[in-house]
Design a protein around this motif. Structure first.
Motif, short mmCIF file in Angstrom:
data_model
loop_
_atom_site.label_atom_id
_atom_site.label_comp_id
_atom_site.label_asym_id
_atom_site.label_seq_id
_atom_site.Cartn_x
_atom_site.Cartn_y
_atom_site.Cartn_z
N SER A 16 -5.84 110.78 -0.84
CA SER A 16 -4.76 111.53 -1.47
C SER A 16 -3.50 110.69 -1.47
CB SER A 16 -4.51 112.85 -0.72
OG SER A 16 -3.97 112.59 0.55
N LYS A 17 -2.45 111.17 -2.14
CA LYS A 17 -1.21 110.42 -2.22
C LYS A 17 -0.61 110.17 -0.83
CE LYS A 17 3.14 110.23 -4.66
NZ LYS A 17 4.01 110.84 -5.64
N HIS A 18 -0.66 111.16 0.03
CA HIS A 18 -0.17 111.03 1.41
C HIS A 18 -1.38 111.11 2.32
CE1 HIS A 18 3.88 111.28 -0.02
NE2 HIS A 18 3.57 112.38 -0.67
N ASP A 19 -2.07 110.00 2.48
CA ASP A 19 -3.32 109.94 3.21
C ASP A 19 -3.06 109.92 4.71
OD1 ASP A 19 -5.80 109.41 4.24
OD2 ASP A 19 -6.25 107.80 2.84
N MET A 20 -3.31 111.04 5.38
CA MET A 20 -3.06 111.17 6.80
C MET A 20 -4.14 110.49 7.64
SD MET A 20 -0.21 112.57 7.13
CE MET A 20 -0.22 112.93 8.88
N VAL A 21 -5.19 109.97 7.01
CA VAL A 21 -6.24 109.30 7.75
C VAL A 21 -6.07 107.78 7.68
CG1 VAL A 21 -8.73 108.91 7.91
CG2 VAL A 21 -7.85 111.20 7.40
N ASN A 22 -6.00 107.22 6.49
CA ASN A 22 -5.93 105.77 6.33
C ASN A 22 -4.52 105.20 6.43
OD1 ASN A 22 -8.74 104.88 5.64
ND2 ASN A 22 -8.45 106.52 4.17
N GLN A 23 -3.53 105.92 5.97
CA GLN A 23 -2.16 105.42 5.97
C GLN A 23 -1.16 106.53 6.25
OE1 GLN A 23 -1.94 103.44 2.09
NE2 GLN A 23 -2.05 101.50 3.17
N PRO A 24 -1.18 107.08 7.46
CA PRO A 24 -0.19 108.13 7.76
C PRO A 24 1.22 107.54 7.72
CG PRO A 24 -1.45 107.53 9.72
CD PRO A 24 -2.05 106.79 8.57
N LYS A 25 2.12 108.24 7.06
CA LYS A 25 3.49 107.73 6.87
C LYS A 25 4.16 107.37 8.20
CE LYS A 25 5.17 109.63 2.58
NZ LYS A 25 6.18 110.52 2.02
N HIS A 26 3.94 108.18 9.23
CA HIS A 26 4.64 107.96 10.49
C HIS A 26 4.15 106.71 11.22
CE1 HIS A 26 1.24 110.68 11.26
NE2 HIS A 26 1.17 110.15 12.47
N TYR A 27 3.08 106.08 10.80
CA TYR A 27 2.62 104.82 11.38
C TYR A 27 2.89 103.63 10.46
CZ TYR A 27 0.13 107.43 14.98
OH TYR A 27 -0.20 108.25 16.03
N ASN A 28 3.51 103.86 9.33
CA ASN A 28 3.74 102.80 8.35
C ASN A 28 5.20 102.73 7.91
OD1 ASN A 28 0.95 101.83 7.78
ND2 ASN A 28 0.68 104.00 7.35
N SER A 29 6.12 103.16 8.74
CA SER A 29 7.50 103.24 8.30
C SER A 29 8.28 101.95 8.52
CB SER A 29 8.22 104.40 9.00
OG SER A 29 8.18 104.21 10.40
N GLY A 30 7.79 101.04 9.34
CA GLY A 30 8.48 99.79 9.61
C GLY A 30 7.84 98.63 8.88
N LYS A 31 8.12 97.42 9.38
CA LYS A 31 7.56 96.22 8.78
C LYS A 31 6.08 96.05 9.09
CE LYS A 31 10.43 92.52 8.57
NZ LYS A 31 11.15 91.36 9.13
N PHE A 32 5.64 96.60 10.21
CA PHE A 32 4.28 96.38 10.67
C PHE A 32 3.59 97.73 10.90
CE2 PHE A 32 7.01 93.02 12.34
CZ PHE A 32 6.45 91.92 11.72
N GLU A 33 2.28 97.76 10.64
CA GLU A 33 1.51 98.96 10.95
C GLU A 33 1.28 99.02 12.45
OE1 GLU A 33 -1.84 100.51 9.02
OE2 GLU A 33 -1.34 99.58 7.11
N THR A 34 1.35 100.22 12.99
CA THR A 34 1.21 100.42 14.43
C THR A 34 -0.11 99.86 14.95
OG1 THR A 34 2.57 102.39 14.26
CG2 THR A 34 1.26 102.15 16.26
#
Length: 92
Positions: A16-34
């Protein structure tokens, strides 16, 4: 990191547009993925244990919290353990 659409996780149009499994927004907000930062901070053995722990966590809690979303998260981590960040579909 992003699991491509040809992996098991995405069969059936789960993305989906806001994929909570593959790319949750709260883990992708900075320069690096958590997940990438955690991987860099741990040994390979420790990181595999971390991934296995997440598989277990999401599998156990699925009936009490987010049901199918938690199962997809568990599958995400299982796919990551098997395939890692590779886009060619070959195992690690």
């Amino acid at each position: 990191m992003y699991i491509e659409k040809n992996y098991i996780l995405n069969i059936g149009g789960i993305m989906s547009k806001h994929d909570m499994v593959n790319q949750p927004k709260h883990y992708n907000s900075g320069k690096f993925e958590t997940l990438d930062v955690i991987k860099d901070a741990l040994t390979e053995e420790e990181f595999r244990g971390y991934i296995k722990g997440n598989i277990l966590k999401y599998t156990i809690r699925e009936r009490h919290k987010n049901q199918d979303e938690d199962l997809r998260k568990s599958l995400f981590y299982l796919n990551y353990l098997l395939w890692g960040n590779k886009s060619d579909g070959s195992p690690q």
